[in-house]
Motif scaffolding. Structure first.
Motif, PDB file in Angstrom:
ATOM      1  N   GLU A  97       0.806  -1.225   0.000  1.00 21.72           N
ATOM      2  CA  GLU A  97       0.000   0.000   0.000  1.00 21.72           C
ATOM      3  C   GLU A  97       0.837   1.273   0.000  1.00 21.72           C
ATOM      4  OE1 GLU A  97      -2.354  -3.260   2.104  1.00 21.72           O
ATOM      5  OE2 GLU A  97      -0.281  -2.572   1.995  1.00 21.72           O
ATOM      6  N   THR A  98       2.143   1.175   0.208  1.00 20.09           N
ATOM      7  CA  THR A  98       2.995   2.371   0.253  1.00 20.09           C
ATOM      8  C   THR A  98       3.626   2.692  -1.101  1.00 20.09           C
ATOM      9  OG1 THR A  98       5.010   1.126   0.854  1.00 20.09           O
ATOM     10  CG2 THR A  98       3.558   1.848   2.646  1.00 20.09           C
ATOM     11  N   HIS A  99       3.300   1.938  -2.134  1.00 22.38           N
ATOM     12  CA  HIS A  99       3.915   2.167  -3.446  1.00 22.38           C
ATOM     13  C   HIS A  99       3.594   3.580  -3.947  1.00 22.38           C
ATOM     14  CE1 HIS A  99       4.995   1.563  -7.693  1.00 22.38           C
ATOM     15  NE2 HIS A  99       5.679   0.516  -7.274  1.00 22.38           N
ATOM     16  N   PRO A 100       4.547   4.256  -4.600  1.00 20.72           N
ATOM     17  CA  PRO A 100       4.310   5.633  -5.051  1.00 20.72           C
ATOM     18  C   PRO A 100       3.289   5.772  -6.171  1.00 20.72           C
ATOM     19  CG  PRO A 100       6.456   4.846  -5.813  1.00 20.72           C
ATOM     20  CD  PRO A 100       5.952   3.843  -4.824  1.00 20.72           C
ATOM     21  N   ASN A 101       3.018   4.689  -6.902  1.00 22.58           N
ATOM     22  CA  ASN A 101       2.073   4.771  -8.010  1.00 22.58           C
ATOM     23  C   ASN A 101       0.662   4.487  -7.508  1.00 22.58           C
ATOM     24  OD1 ASN A 101       0.438   3.603 -10.336  1.00 22.58           O
ATOM     25  ND2 ASN A 101       2.238   4.364 -11.429  1.00 22.58           N
ATOM     26  N   ALA A 102      -0.274   5.399  -7.784  1.00 17.06           N
ATOM     27  CA  ALA A 102      -1.637   5.268  -7.275  1.00 17.06           C
ATOM     28  C   ALA A 102      -2.344   4.042  -7.841  1.00 17.06           C
ATOM     29  CB  ALA A 102      -2.440   6.528  -7.612  1.00 17.06           C
ATOM     30  N   VAL A 103      -2.077   3.709  -9.102  1.00 16.99           N
ATOM     31  CA  VAL A 103      -2.712   2.536  -9.703  1.00 16.99           C
ATOM     32  C   VAL A 103      -2.254   1.264  -8.996  1.00 16.99           C
ATOM     33  CG1 VAL A 103      -3.000   1.198 -11.826  1.00 16.99           C
ATOM     34  CG2 VAL A 103      -2.945   3.700 -11.930  1.00 16.99           C
ATOM     35  N   ILE A 154       5.241  -7.128 -12.460  1.00 19.36           N
ATOM     36  CA  ILE A 154       6.291  -7.514 -13.392  1.00 19.36           C
ATOM     37  C   ILE A 154       6.399  -6.418 -14.437  1.00 19.36           C
ATOM     38  CG2 ILE A 154       7.020  -9.226 -15.096  1.00 19.36           C
ATOM     39  CD1 ILE A 154       5.222 -11.233 -13.603  1.00 19.36           C
ATOM     40  N   ARG A 155       7.581  -5.909 -14.631  1.00 21.80           N
ATOM     41  CA  ARG A 155       7.770  -4.822 -15.591  1.00 21.80           C
ATOM     42  C   ARG A 155       7.788  -5.390 -17.005  1.00 21.80           C
ATOM     43  NH1 ARG A 155       9.907  -0.108 -12.849  1.00 21.80           N
ATOM     44  NH2 ARG A 155      10.247  -0.604 -10.650  1.00 21.80           N
ATOM     45  N   ASN A 156       6.602  -5.477 -17.570  1.00 23.44           N
ATOM     46  CA  ASN A 156       6.443  -6.010 -18.916  1.00 23.44           C
ATOM     47  C   ASN A 156       5.255  -5.312 -19.567  1.00 23.44           C
ATOM     48  OD1 ASN A 156       5.464  -7.998 -21.076  1.00 23.44           O
ATOM     49  ND2 ASN A 156       7.387  -8.940 -20.434  1.00 23.44           N
ATOM     50  N   HIS A 157       5.415  -4.901 -20.814  1.00 22.99           N
ATOM     51  CA  HIS A 157       4.355  -4.142 -21.483  1.00 22.99           C
ATOM     52  C   HIS A 157       3.158  -4.996 -21.871  1.00 22.99           C
ATOM     53  CE1 HIS A 157       6.707  -0.524 -21.529  1.00 22.99           C
ATOM     54  NE2 HIS A 157       7.684  -1.083 -22.231  1.00 22.99           N
ATOM     55  N   CYS A 184       0.712 -12.012  -9.360  1.00 20.19           N
ATOM     56  CA  CYS A 184       1.538 -11.042 -10.086  1.00 20.19           C
ATOM     57  C   CYS A 184       0.768 -10.471 -11.266  1.00 20.19           C
ATOM     58  CB  CYS A 184       2.810 -11.697 -10.607  1.00 20.19           C
ATOM     59  SG  CYS A 184       3.794 -12.522  -9.359  1.00 20.19           S
ATOM     60  N   ALA A 185       0.864  -9.174 -11.445  1.00 20.82           N
ATOM     61  CA  ALA A 185       0.296  -8.503 -12.615  1.00 20.82           C
ATOM     62  C   ALA A 185       1.418  -7.773 -13.337  1.00 20.82           C
ATOM     63  CB  ALA A 185      -0.782  -7.508 -12.200  1.00 20.82           C
ATOM     64  N   THR A 186       1.367  -7.756 -14.649  1.00 23.16           N
ATOM     65  CA  THR A 186       2.361  -6.982 -15.391  1.00 23.16           C
ATOM     66  C   THR A 186       1.986  -5.502 -15.354  1.00 23.16           C
ATOM     67  OG1 THR A 186       1.197  -7.154 -17.511  1.00 23.16           O
ATOM     68  CG2 THR A 186       2.739  -8.933 -16.953  1.00 23.16           C
ATOM     69  N   THR A 187       2.984  -4.664 -15.534  1.00 21.64           N
ATOM     70  CA  THR A 187       2.697  -3.223 -15.610  1.00 21.64           C
ATOM     71  C   THR A 187       1.814  -2.924 -16.814  1.00 21.64           C
ATOM     72  OG1 THR A 187       4.826  -2.936 -16.755  1.00 21.64           O
ATOM     73  CG2 THR A 187       4.773  -2.503 -14.391  1.00 21.64           C
ATOM     74  N   GLY A 188       1.923  -3.748 -17.864  1.00 21.64           N
ATOM     75  CA  GLY A 188       1.051  -3.577 -19.019  1.00 21.64           C
ATOM     76  C   GLY A 188      -0.403  -3.782 -18.671  1.00 21.64           C
ATOM     77  N   LEU A 189      -0.694  -4.728 -17.774  1.00 21.62           N
ATOM     78  CA  LEU A 189      -2.066  -4.959 -17.335  1.00 21.62           C
ATOM     79  C   LEU A 189      -2.589  -3.742 -16.582  1.00 21.62           C
ATOM     80  CD1 LEU A 189      -4.130  -7.577 -17.023  1.00 21.62           C
ATOM     81  CD2 LEU A 189      -3.527  -7.265 -14.626  1.00 21.62           C
ATOM     82  N   LEU A 190      -1.770  -3.207 -15.686  1.00 22.41           N
ATOM     83  CA  LEU A 190      -2.202  -2.061 -14.878  1.00 22.41           C
ATOM     84  C   LEU A 190      -2.342  -0.807 -15.719  1.00 22.41           C
ATOM     85  CD1 LEU A 190      -0.028  -2.614 -11.668  1.00 22.41           C
ATOM     86  CD2 LEU A 190      -2.304  -3.491 -12.192  1.00 22.41           C
ATOM     87  N   ASP A 191      -1.562  -0.698 -16.786  1.00 22.07           N
ATOM     88  CA  ASP A 191      -1.620   0.480 -17.655  1.00 22.07           C
ATOM     89  C   ASP A 191      -2.819   0.457 -18.598  1.00 22.07           C
ATOM     90  OD1 ASP A 191       0.653   1.719 -16.675  1.00 22.07           O
ATOM     91  OD2 ASP A 191       1.988   0.806 -18.151  1.00 22.07           O
ATOM     92  N   PRO A 210       1.857   5.059 -18.657  1.00 25.79           N
ATOM     93  CA  PRO A 210       2.873   4.140 -18.122  1.00 25.79           C
ATOM     94  C   PRO A 210       3.720   4.771 -17.029  1.00 25.79           C
ATOM     95  CG  PRO A 210       2.844   4.129 -20.538  1.00 25.79           C
ATOM     96  CD  PRO A 210       1.988   5.277 -20.093  1.00 25.79           C
ATOM     97  N   GLY A 211       3.921   4.006 -15.915  1.00 24.23           N
ATOM     98  CA  GLY A 211       4.815   4.429 -14.838  1.00 24.23           C
ATOM     99  C   GLY A 211       4.359   5.681 -14.150  1.00 24.23           C
ATOM    100  N   PRO A 212       5.237   6.342 -13.320  1.00 18.42           N
ATOM    101  CA  PRO A 212       6.536   5.756 -13.000  1.00 18.42           C
ATOM    102  C   PRO A 212       6.392   4.514 -12.109  1.00 18.42           C
ATOM    103  CG  PRO A 212       6.142   7.653 -11.610  1.00 18.42           C
ATOM    104  CD  PRO A 212       4.980   7.580 -12.589  1.00 18.42           C
ATOM    105  N   TRP A 213       7.180   3.477 -12.374  1.00 18.84           N
ATOM    106  CA  TRP A 213       7.075   2.241 -11.628  1.00 18.84           C
ATOM    107  C   TRP A 213       8.165   2.089 -10.592  1.00 18.84           C
ATOM    108  CZ3 TRP A 213       2.523   0.363 -12.182  1.00 18.84           C
ATOM    109  CH2 TRP A 213       1.837   0.544 -13.373  1.00 18.84           C
ATOM    110  N   GLY A 214       8.923   3.125 -10.346  1.00 25.32           N
ATOM    111  CA  GLY A 214      10.020   3.019  -9.390  1.00 25.32           C
ATOM    112  C   GLY A 214       9.538   3.005  -7.964  1.00 25.32           C
TER     113      GLY A 214
END
Length: 315
Positions: free
Chosen positions: A63-69, A94-97, A114-121, A311-315
């Motif tokens: 819950e502390t991740h910087p990305n709201a999504v 997973i950092r994958n489009h 696990c969800a890819t960043t592509g799914l969340l985007d 997309p991102g930021p995912w850091g």
């Protein structure tokens, strides 16, 4: 029933592994393969989930991740896990489009989703909820052990078959079938492993769709997500999955791009059939198409139904 399926599946793959050992080195090779397979099965039981997570460079998030999504994704998974009576799983990205997702772990107490960043985007919140509810259904049904161990052992069979030509030296007398038999083994063994994987895969996916739709309370959004993911998976290459095709069965939609013979033995049912079953389920549940039951989510986790897809930021 799932434990029985796991036992039968591992027994079949172990027998195939022993058969490869016999083809490569005769009776001695079969004995070595038996010992190796026994050790690999035990190792896979305890470690295959970590191997898969490391393979895809999955990053745990909370819950502390910087990305709201991502924070919304975590909150929804936690809430749905509670609703399903499951322990909180490890939640990762997973950092994958390519939009996709999978679950792994030997039991619900040691599960990861696990969800890819592509799914969340690329998907709406409702669709992401539907996808992750499907993955939680795999955890609830205890499919994850079968999926993970099968992927590990089938991958080892394919690798061993590829190396078969180099074992046994030039003396074909100790290698049943000789060179022709070894070449046939290199082709047929991975295909046989794929057929074993298929033996329970279709029923497993249909059941996870059904249970996942009930967990999320929204069959239509899961159906929409499946259609989106299938279309984009054919356009966006998942390089890790392409290098490790045996792991493709873990994902909600086949991550392989369909080049060459990737889809010759697909471990996933036809998406159109899955969508049809979900829409029939939605009608039985009396739900309006495309509407998720978001009213039960606590206000602290409430966010707009369609998040930003930048997309991102995912850091």
């Amino acid at each position: 029933m799932n434990h029985l399926k796991t036992f039968v599946l591992l027994a079949a793959l172990t027998a195939l592994f022993m058969g490869i050992g016999y083809m490569i080195g005769g009776a001695t090779g079969m004995l070595i393969a038996l010992v190796f397979a026994a050790g690999m099965n035990l190792f896979s039981y305890w470690n295959a989930d970590r191997i898969v997570l490391r393979m895809y460079r999955a990053e745990p998030v909370d819950e502390t991740h910087p990305n709201a999504v991502v924070r919304t994704y975590v909150a929804d998974v936690v809430q749905m896990a509670q609703d399903a009576g499951l322990p909180r799983p490890t939640i990762a990205i997973i950092r994958n489009h390519q939009p996709n997702a999978f679950a792994t772990g030997r039991n619900p107490a040691n599960a990861a989703v696990c969800a890819t960043t592509g799914l969340l985007d690329r998907l709406t919140r409702d669709e992401i909820r539907g996808v992750m509810a499907h993955e939680l259904a795999h955890v609830k049904n205890r499919d994850t052990l079968t999926m993970t161990v099968t992927a590990t052992v089938a991958g080892a069979i394919a690798a061993l078959a590829n190396f078969a030509l180099f074992f046994g030296g030039g003396d074909d007398r100790e290698r049943p079938g000789g060179l022709i038999g070894t070449l046939a083994l290199m082709i047929l063994a991975p295909m046989a492993a794929g057929l074993v994987q298929m033996a329970i895969s279709r029923t497993r996916e249909y059941e996870a769709d059904r249970v996942g739709a009930e967990i999320a309370g929204d069959p239509a959004s899961l159906a929409s997500a499946l259609q989106k993911i299938e279309g984009l998976a054919k356009q966006i290459v998942n390089t890790t999955a392409e290098r490790n095709p045996a792991s493709g069965q873990l994902f909600i939609i086949n991550p392989l791009a369909g080049r060459g013979a990737d889809n010759l033995f697909s471990t996933h049912p036809a998406t159109a059939n899955r969508v049809r079953a979900l829409m029939d389920l939605g009608a039985k549940m009396g739900l309006a198409p495309g509407r998720a039951n978001l009213a039960d989510i606590p206000p602290s986790t409430s966010v707009p139904s369609t998040p930003s897809h930048q997309p991102g930021p995912w850091g």
